[in-house]
Scaffold this active site. Structure first.
Site, mmCIF file in Angstrom:
data_model
loop_
_atom_site.group_PDB
_atom_site.id
_atom_site.type_symbol
_atom_site.label_atom_id
_atom_site.label_comp_id
_atom_site.label_asym_id
_atom_site.label_seq_id
_atom_site.Cartn_x
_atom_site.Cartn_y
_atom_site.Cartn_z
ATOM 1 N N GLY D 13 31.068 14.523 30.320
ATOM 2 C CA GLY D 13 30.525 14.334 31.662
ATOM 3 C C GLY D 13 30.246 12.866 31.911
ATOM 4 N N ALA D 14 30.645 12.395 33.084
ATOM 5 C CA ALA D 14 30.447 10.988 33.423
ATOM 6 C C ALA D 14 29.705 10.867 34.742
ATOM 7 C CB ALA D 14 31.780 10.264 33.485
ATOM 8 N N GLY D 15 28.718 11.717 34.929
ATOM 9 C CA GLY D 15 27.800 11.533 36.050
ATOM 10 C C GLY D 15 26.735 10.547 35.601
ATOM 11 N N GLY D 16 25.610 10.564 36.309
ATOM 12 C CA GLY D 16 24.545 9.634 35.937
ATOM 13 C C GLY D 16 24.103 9.828 34.495
ATOM 14 N N ALA D 17 23.868 11.059 34.096
ATOM 15 C CA ALA D 17 23.367 11.313 32.747
ATOM 16 C C ALA D 17 24.389 10.894 31.697
ATOM 17 C CB ALA D 17 23.012 12.793 32.592
ATOM 18 N N GLY D 18 25.648 11.278 31.907
ATOM 19 C CA GLY D 18 26.683 10.968 30.925
ATOM 20 C C GLY D 18 26.891 9.467 30.771
ATOM 21 N N PHE D 117 8.208 10.899 49.517
ATOM 22 C CA PHE D 117 9.067 12.042 49.256
ATOM 23 C C PHE D 117 8.210 13.264 49.005
ATOM 24 C CE2 PHE D 117 13.477 13.101 48.392
ATOM 25 C CZ PHE D 117 14.114 12.035 48.977
ATOM 26 N N ASP D 228 30.192 24.308 33.914
ATOM 27 C CA ASP D 228 31.018 24.447 32.716
ATOM 28 C C ASP D 228 30.207 24.254 31.439
ATOM 29 O OD1 ASP D 228 32.662 24.274 34.858
ATOM 30 O OD2 ASP D 228 33.969 22.705 34.069
ATOM 31 N N GLN D 247 16.854 25.673 42.834
ATOM 32 C CA GLN D 247 16.186 25.079 43.980
ATOM 33 C C GLN D 247 17.046 25.199 45.236
ATOM 34 O OE1 GLN D 247 15.459 20.595 44.336
ATOM 35 N NE2 GLN D 247 13.421 21.498 44.253
ATOM 36 N N HIS D 249 17.367 23.675 48.776
ATOM 37 C CA HIS D 249 16.882 22.520 49.525
ATOM 38 C C HIS D 249 16.740 22.909 50.981
ATOM 39 C CE1 HIS D 249 16.567 18.561 51.261
ATOM 40 N NE2 HIS D 249 16.530 18.016 50.063
ATOM 41 N N LEU D 259 24.029 18.367 52.435
ATOM 42 C CA LEU D 259 22.624 18.017 52.368
ATOM 43 C C LEU D 259 22.215 16.917 53.341
ATOM 44 C CD1 LEU D 259 20.262 18.892 50.485
ATOM 45 C CD2 LEU D 259 20.451 16.581 49.581
ATOM 46 N N GLU D 262 15.792 14.832 51.901
ATOM 47 C CA GLU D 262 14.383 14.904 52.212
ATOM 48 C C GLU D 262 13.865 13.581 52.768
ATOM 49 O OE1 GLU D 262 12.493 17.261 49.235
ATOM 50 O OE2 GLU D 262 10.841 15.841 49.195
ATOM 51 N N ARG D 293 9.868 21.502 47.941
ATOM 52 C CA ARG D 293 11.039 22.124 48.556
ATOM 53 C C ARG D 293 10.973 23.634 48.616
ATOM 54 N NH1 ARG D 293 15.440 18.060 45.882
ATOM 55 N NH2 ARG D 293 14.865 16.350 47.264
ATOM 56 N N HIS D 360 20.798 24.023 45.727
ATOM 57 C CA HIS D 360 20.827 22.582 45.516
ATOM 58 C C HIS D 360 20.766 22.177 44.051
ATOM 59 C CE1 HIS D 360 20.275 18.444 46.508
ATOM 60 N NE2 HIS D 360 19.067 18.379 46.005
ATOM 61 N N GLU D 390 21.428 17.486 34.760
ATOM 62 C CA GLU D 390 21.175 18.766 35.412
ATOM 63 C C GLU D 390 21.574 19.944 34.533
ATOM 64 O OE1 GLU D 390 22.276 18.873 39.506
ATOM 65 O OE2 GLU D 390 22.017 21.051 39.653
ATOM 66 N N ARG D 401 11.847 21.560 41.064
ATOM 67 C CA ARG D 401 11.954 20.120 40.847
ATOM 68 C C ARG D 401 11.458 19.366 42.072
ATOM 69 N NH1 ARG D 401 15.890 16.161 42.360
ATOM 70 N NH2 ARG D 401 17.140 17.738 43.378
HETATM 71 C C1 LIG Z 1 23.537 16.305 47.827
HETATM 72 C C2 LIG Z 1 22.583 16.029 46.720
HETATM 73 C C3 LIG Z 1 21.556 15.120 46.886
HETATM 74 C C4 LIG Z 1 20.677 14.838 45.862
HETATM 75 N N1 LIG Z 1 19.687 13.922 46.076
HETATM 76 C C5 LIG Z 1 18.854 13.620 45.058
HETATM 77 C C6 LIG Z 1 17.851 12.635 45.229
HETATM 78 O O1 LIG Z 1 17.717 12.041 46.282
HETATM 79 N N2 LIG Z 1 17.037 12.364 44.213
HETATM 80 C C7 LIG Z 1 17.169 12.987 43.010
HETATM 81 O O2 LIG Z 1 16.425 12.664 42.105
HETATM 82 N N3 LIG Z 1 18.114 13.930 42.828
HETATM 83 C C8 LIG Z 1 18.952 14.260 43.814
HETATM 84 N N4 LIG Z 1 19.912 15.217 43.628
HETATM 85 C C9 LIG Z 1 20.069 15.826 42.318
HETATM 86 C C10 LIG Z 1 20.808 14.902 41.391
HETATM 87 O O3 LIG Z 1 21.700 14.104 42.127
HETATM 88 C C11 LIG Z 1 21.659 15.623 40.366
HETATM 89 O O4 LIG Z 1 20.915 16.590 39.771
HETATM 90 C C12 LIG Z 1 22.112 14.654 39.307
HETATM 91 O O5 LIG Z 1 22.839 13.632 39.905
HETATM 92 C C13 LIG Z 1 22.951 15.330 38.265
HETATM 93 O O6 LIG Z 1 23.533 14.333 37.439
HETATM 94 P P1 LIG Z 1 24.356 14.721 36.170
HETATM 95 O O7 LIG Z 1 24.740 13.440 35.525
HETATM 96 O O8 LIG Z 1 23.603 15.680 35.372
HETATM 97 O O9 LIG Z 1 25.624 15.487 36.704
HETATM 98 P P2 LIG Z 1 26.817 15.077 37.684
HETATM 99 O O10 LIG Z 1 26.610 13.794 38.344
HETATM 100 O O11 LIG Z 1 27.091 16.257 38.510
HETATM 101 O O12 LIG Z 1 28.003 14.837 36.700
HETATM 102 C C14 LIG Z 1 28.645 15.867 36.021
HETATM 103 C C15 LIG Z 1 29.735 15.250 35.196
HETATM 104 O O13 LIG Z 1 30.215 16.195 34.273
HETATM 105 C C16 LIG Z 1 31.595 16.231 34.297
HETATM 106 N N5 LIG Z 1 31.995 17.565 33.918
HETATM 107 C C17 LIG Z 1 31.576 18.744 34.417
HETATM 108 N N6 LIG Z 1 32.184 19.751 33.777
HETATM 109 C C18 LIG Z 1 32.995 19.205 32.848
HETATM 110 C C19 LIG Z 1 33.892 19.711 31.892
HETATM 111 N N7 LIG Z 1 34.068 21.018 31.759
HETATM 112 N N8 LIG Z 1 34.559 18.859 31.107
HETATM 113 C C20 LIG Z 1 34.404 17.523 31.253
HETATM 114 N N9 LIG Z 1 33.565 16.993 32.138
HETATM 115 C C21 LIG Z 1 32.878 17.825 32.924
HETATM 116 C C22 LIG Z 1 31.979 15.855 35.686
HETATM 117 O O14 LIG Z 1 33.248 15.290 35.697
HETATM 118 C C23 LIG Z 1 30.922 14.825 36.013
HETATM 119 O O15 LIG Z 1 31.350 13.566 35.580
HETATM 120 C C24 LIG Z 1 20.802 15.513 44.643
HETATM 121 C C25 LIG Z 1 21.829 16.428 44.462
HETATM 122 C C26 LIG Z 1 22.702 16.697 45.490
HETATM 123 C C27 LIG Z 1 23.764 17.719 45.287
#
Ligand SMILES: Cc1cc2nc3c(=O)[nH]c(=O)nc-3n(C[C@H](O)[C@H](O)[C@H](O)COP(=O)(O)OP(=O)(O)OC[C@H]3O[C@@H](n4cnc5c(N)ncnc54)[C@H](O)[C@@H]3O)c2cc1C
Ligand code: HEM
Ligand code: SF4
Ligand code: F3S
Ligand code: FES
Lengths: 111, 255, 149, 591
Positions: D13-18, D117, D228, D247, D249, D259, D262, D293, D360, D390, D401
């Protein structure tokens, strides 16, 4: 984008014309007869149109060149670039309206 | 208050209609007797609402008619940059383009974005695009010891580069640029936008390294102010303006 | 909590190597020469095609008459050089854009360079070595001032 | 057959956490990031409103107040040790991002600006406090971009468009017992571009796969958020914690679920019903529209249920921004107002925007301790296996949350997991061997699905997914009852059966998204079952989980986390895990 296409095409056209133009002018070095002979062709109707096209190309290229320069230099022009495209076409129309009648008159006689 | 509540913009009340999508397909595997790598047009008809997005229509095709249709998408509301494609000869995000804005009476043409190698149907190889982005060193460069608290920045200084921070790297700009189409040596507008975001950030000190790169053969001077990029950008970034500001910085030595 | 650092000093200046790149100069040149060319070409076209008899007046005598005047000699020279350099610089960029293979690129660029040099040299020679009253020519084709010679 | 790779640390995973984990890990150990999307497409980029931290840049604030709000907001199901870490490390988390170049909005002094918030208060609930650090309404976008930029700087190795679909463990987590040891050995991934299967052997594996919003129909989540990571963990015999807490929203665009942050209410937006009434005054007299929320979403659903909804079907309420200066809206909320214009054709300067709750955020997920280590039961960890973001459940969000706490969560616990994973890898001499048949399970799945093309199967992916999402929206949303949950349970079970008879269309190897949608659907079906099961067992109302037949919180019986295990025979069992309480004894949650 279309103005860019126009600019590029007219640029190339003018470039090739310029080459030919220098070559034919060079004939003055050969002899007056040779020059007049070639230049005589410019006075046929076909060349009249080519000549008119050349002026048109230069006018368009020059006006759009100004537009491009303006866009590079001022934010106002950049944000109004679409209006400036219209300005180029209007300017072009004015130049051609001024030039064509005179040119055609010269070419085909008349007053 | 109540007056607006009764407005007809409401979902659910919109009649459905039939739209035709004419999609440029590319079959890398060569299934159903095709040569591998065949390109062909295919038409589909779907029932849709006027307020549906092109992405919804593509999903309908994929989910109800032909599962082999391949395209990228994720967020479905214009923030992830996955689904830039050429829709009626203009680069747009499928998820941000409503059918009603396209004259659905005529077939809607959908093609992959131009200038990058097509992999399958609407999916192109994004690697060259990201490679250009990496070239311009898109990260904050500073010298000296790291401060304990935040680096200060006035709201005005923050505002200077606000526009270019919005980029979602969808490639709509770069793949709409006629100079990029011609030889692919041009970094393309997105890379310049990416560089602009740092060059004009008052905290950054790597601006001249980046400008140096953009001063090169594949850099800003390749831009012929065609404006396609600005018109294509789904985030409304004034791309040509950013490019122009970079040129200006290079010409005057001032940022 | 430690105090936050001061707002940063203004950005540092341009380095000299950055100033030197040809792409940039070529860009600037296109603009400067473009503006100059507008002036030159407008005058050129006005004199040749609009004033007097327009296209009909152009013949050896007309050209010779103009070129006997050092002002027009220099005028045409500047226009020739600027237009050719501007034009060939533009052509260079176009070849850069479209020539796909290395070989094609090299060939076209050399052809362009040679053509440009030839044309500029030829044009310059004509302008400055030109004899408005070549000996033995048909006098009726020559400018009127040749008669006195 | 399968291409093999060998790394110290593999991050999924390469979201914020990854990416936050990758920045730490790649400095310390040989790291690969495997992601099914290009990093910048991750759904962190959709986050809008802000990231909480008691910086106290604009008004008095401290981490303790923040912790209290987090615990109270989570309806006391929060593990308080984790919440303390979250809120204490928040300040550095924000400052770190700023130093990486994140362009936060600024105060006139040049410091990071902050805004209000929901649920974030001064001095234990006195009044709303400005705690959310933000960059217009694209905070998540900026976080994702900034982290990606830093990854480029550090030359982090990405495997883009690789779907991790299996986890290989050394040992059986459900059989290991008290003294046994279970360790991560690697993952198996499917390359979208080529259709090839790759195995990644690793000393440490970090899961950061994000949410699972697609179990619902109306959701703010991306099409790709199919849970996944959670599904893989469940299948590997690991538990999932608190999955019934989802949650909703309050302000999704009506009918679409997109979305509207907030922050819209943080900046002064007001919710109104068809009578024009500011109804939140009745439900949360002190902080009104800025209540947590779950409360706002329920209030909205209740207004609609009682006939005060707007529109032709009276099925939404209105978010009113018309009293705000257009300039202020443009500065602070540019994107979300554009969503309203683009998708509903509503001009927020002059017209209120139709909104309704949208699925959400998954509060639950893969259980971890505060180092990010994954638990295989209530106390034992799987060595070398981590989860963050997440998809994980630490649990800092408890039953609900607070807004802006998730962007914080991914940074704080993403960082922690990255460090811990690398340190564990460095301290471990030998990497567990991958079994020779590591890829077999995935290979079989893929081969099976390919073979369904043109075969006997009569079920369509899209149809099953649609029925799943519709039943979840109808029965497991803001209001839940014994009957609605039983109905959902039956339907989910039935859909799981029907899934066995599925047929896909695409037998190709390259970019076969059809095949992957089928695989993703299987995860959704499994997770939906866990959500419903947890919701049925939790006969109380707490945070995001509201049972109309049990409308009050029951601390006596349910002040604990649910832990769902999938057994070898396919059934799912529930167990319970105590909540960690340090400072704050449960009180009634009033705002
Ligand atoms: C519209 C919206 C607004 C939000 N606003 C806020 C806010 O204002 N403040 C706040 O604190 N939070 C907010 N949140 C919540 C927060 O953004 C998310 O919970 C958080 O960004 C999740 O980050 P993550 O790194 O866990 O996952 P994600 O950013 O979702 O990343 C998931 C990663 O995993 C990878 N992945 C998934 N499955 C697989 C697989 N099988 N194999 C390989 N890679 C995989 C994807 O490619 C992706 O890179 C919001 C959420 C949404 C939907
Ligand atoms: C009359 C006044 C002229 C003006 C104001 C002018 C202006 C310009 C400018 C500003 C450019 C640069 C465009 C860009 O960077 O995007 C340009 C390009 C060019 N010009 Fe001119 N020009 C003029 C005359 C000429 C002449 C006489 C020729 C031919 C000999 C010519 C040929 C070209 C060519 C070939 C290009 C390159 C076009 C491209 O790269 O797309 N121009 N001109
Ligand atoms: S500048 Fe605009 S069009 Fe270009 S990649 Fe960024 S968002 Fe897309
Ligand atoms: S389209 Fe291309 S030419 Fe320049 S203005 Fe945009 S980069
Ligand atoms: S799907 Fe994310 S931008 Fe269109």
């Amino acid at each position: 984008m279309w103005m860019w296409v126009v600019h590029r095409t007219t640029g190339v056209a003018i470039f090739f014309f310029l080459m030919v133009h220098v070559l034919d002018t060079a004939l003055v070095r050969v002899s007056p007869e040779a020059y007049n002979d070639v230049i005589g062709h410019y006075k046929t109707p076909l060349y009249t149109f080519i000549e008119a096209g050349l002026v048109a190309a230069i006018a368009l290229h020059a006006l759009n060149g100004l537009r491009v320069i303006a866009v590079d230099r001022s934010t106002w022009a950049l944000r109004h670039q679409k209006q400036l495209v219209w300005a180029v076409w209007i300017g072009f129309a004015i130049i051609m309206l001024g030039f064509l009648p005179r040119h055609l008159m010269h070419a085909f006689g008349g007053a | 208050m109540t007056a607006t509540a009764e407005k007809p913009a409401e979902v659910g009340a919109i009649p459905t209609m039939t739209v035709t999508l004419k999609i440029m397909r590319h079959d890398p595997d060569g299934l159903d007797g095709r040569e591998p790598g065949t390109d062909y047009w295919e038409e589909f008809q779907v029932e849709a609402h006027a307020t549906d997005r092109v992405l919804d229509a593509l999903h309908k095709i994929k989910w109800e008619q032909d599962g082999t249709l391949a395209f990228r998408r994720s967020c479905a509301h214009g923030v992830c940059g996955s689904d830039a494609m050429r829709i009626n000869a203009r680069n747009r995000l499928a998820c941000k383009t409503l059918l009603k804005d396209l004259n659905p009476a005529k077939p809607i043409q959908v093609e992959p974005i131009k200038g990058l190698p097509v992999e399958k149907d609407l999916i192109v190889d994004m690697e060259p695009f990201f490679a250009s982005y990496r070239e311009i060193m898109p990260f904050l460069m500073t010298s000296g010891p790291t401060p304990e608290r935040e680096r200060l920045q006035s709201p005005e200084d923050r505002q200077r580069f606000d526009d270019t921070t919005k980029c979602i790297m969808c490639a709509a700009c770069t793949t709409s640029c006629p100079v990029f189409w011609t030889d692919g040596q041009y970094f393309g507008p997105q890379a310049i936008v990416g560089a602009h975001r740092f060059i004009f950030d008052s905290r950054d000190e790597g601006e001249w390294d980046r400008l140096e790169i953009l001063n090169d053969k594949a850099g800003v001077w390749k831009c012929r102010t065609a404006f396609n990029c600005t018109e294509a950008c789904p985030r409304g970034i004034e791309v040509t303006k950013a490019i122009s500001e970079v040129k200006h910085a290079l010409n005057t030595g001032e940022i | 909590m430690a105090p936050a650092p001061e707002l940063k000093a203004p950005k540092k200046g341009i380095s000299h190597s950055t100033l030197g790149r040809t792409q940039r100069w070529s860009w600037i040149f296109q603009r400067v020469s473009g503006v100059a060319l507008i002036l030159l070409i407008t005058i050129h076209l006005t004199v040749n095609l609009i004033m007097g008899d327009g296209i009909n007046q152009i013949d050896f005598a007309f050209v010779a008459g103009k070129l006997a005047n050092p002002f027009w000699q220099w005028f045409d020279f500047v226009m020739l050089v600027l237009a050719m350099v501007h034009g060939s610089n533009g052509m260079r960029m176009i070849i850069d854009d479209y020539a796909r293979t290395k070989w094609m690129h090299a060939t076209l660029q050399w052809a362009l360079r040679i053509a440009t040099v030839v044309i500029i040299v030829l044009g310059t020679l004509v302008l400055f070595t030109f004899d408005p009253c070549p000996a033995g020519a048909d006098a009726s084709l020559l400018p009127s001032f040749c008669e006195g010679i | 057959m399968a291409t093999e790779h060998d790394f110290d640390v593999v991050i999924v995973g390469a979201g914020g956490a990854g990416m936050r984990a990758a920045l730490e890990s790649s400095q310390r150990a040989k790291t690969a990031v495997i992601t099914k999307l290009y990093p910048t497409r991750s759904h962190t980029g959709a986050a809008q409103g802000g990231m909480a931290a008691a910086l106290a840049n604009v008004e008095d604030d401290n981490a303790e107040w923040h912790t209290f709000d987090t615990v109270k907001g989570g309806d006391y199901l929060v593990d308080q040790d984790a919440a303390e870490i979250l809120c204490n490390e928040a300040i550095d988390a924000v400052l770190d991002l700023e130093k990486m170049g994140l362009p936060f909005n600024r105060t006139p002094d040049g410091t990071v600006d902050q805004r209000r918030f929901g649920g974030h208060t001064r001095n234990h609930g006195e009044a709303a406090v400005r705690r959310a650090c933000y960059a217009a309404d694209r905070t998540g976008h900026m976080i994702l971009q900034t982290l990606y930029q830093q990854c480029i700087k550090q030359e982090v190795e990405f495997f883009n468009e690789f779907y991790v679909l299996d986890l290989i463990l050394d040992g059986d987590p459900q059989a290991a017992g008290e003294d046994g040891e279970v360790a991560a050995a690697g993952v198996v991934a499917y390359s979208l571009a080529t259709g090839e299967i790759h195995t990644f052997r690793a000393k440490s594996v970090v899961f950061a796969t994000g949410g699972a919003g697609k179990v619902f129909k109306t959701t703010s989540n991306a099409h790709t958020l199919t849970g996944d990571g959670m599904g893989i963990a469940l299948r590997a015999g690991l538990p999932l914690e608190d999955m019934e807490f989802f949650q909703f929203h309050p302000t999704g665009l009506a009918g679409l679920g997109i979305l509207l942050s907030e922050a819209a209410r943080g900046e002064g937006g007001i919710l109104r019903n068809s009578e024009g009434e500011r109804f939140m005054e009745r439900y949360a007299p002190t902080i009104k529209d800025l209540a947590p929320r779950d409360m706002v979403a329920r209030a909205m659903a209740n207004e609609v249920r009682e006939g005060r909804g707007c529109g032709p079907n009276k099925d939404y309420v209105l978010l009113d921004l018309t009293h705000l200066e257009p300039k202020h809206i443009d500065e602070k909320l540019p994107d979300i107002t554009e969503f309203a214009r683009t998708y509903l054709g509503v001009e927020p300067y002059t017209e209120p925007v139709p909104v309704f709750p949208t699925a959400h955020y998954a509060m639950g997920g893969i259980p971890t301790n505060v180092q990010g280590e994954v638990l295989r039961d209530n106390t034992h960890v799987v060595k070398g296996l981590y989860a963050a973001g997440e998809c994980a459940c630490v649990s800092v969000h408890g039953a609900n949350r607070l807004g802006t706490n998730s962007l914080l969560d991914i940074n704080v616990f993403g960082r922690r997991a990255g460090i811990a994973a690398a340190e564990y890898a460095n301290a471990t001499e030998t990497t567990p061997e991958l079994p020779a048949d590591a890829a077999a399970r995935l290979e079989n799945t893929v081969a099976h699905l390919r073979n369904t093309v043109g075969g006997e199967g009569t079920e369509r992916i899209a149809q099953i997914r649609k029925e799943l999402q519709e039943t979840m929206d109808r029965n497991v949303q803001v209001f839940r009852t014994e009957e609605s949950l039983a109905e959902a349970h039956g339907i989910v079970k039935d859909l799981q059966k029907r899934y066995e008879n599925i047929a896909i269309h695409d037998r190709g190897t390259r970019f076969n998204t059809d095949l992957l949608e089928a695989i993703e659907l299987a995860f959704l079906l499994e997770l939906a079952e866990v959500v419903v099961l947890g919701a049925e067992a939790r006969k109380e109302s707490r945070g995001g989980h509201y049972r109309e037949d049990y409308p009050t919180r029951d601390d006596e019986n349910f002040m604990q986390h649910t832990m769902a295990y999938k057994r070898a025979d396919g059934t799912v069992d529930l167990d319970w895990k105590p909540v960690v309480i340090t400072k704050y004894q449960p009180m009634e949650r009033k705002y």
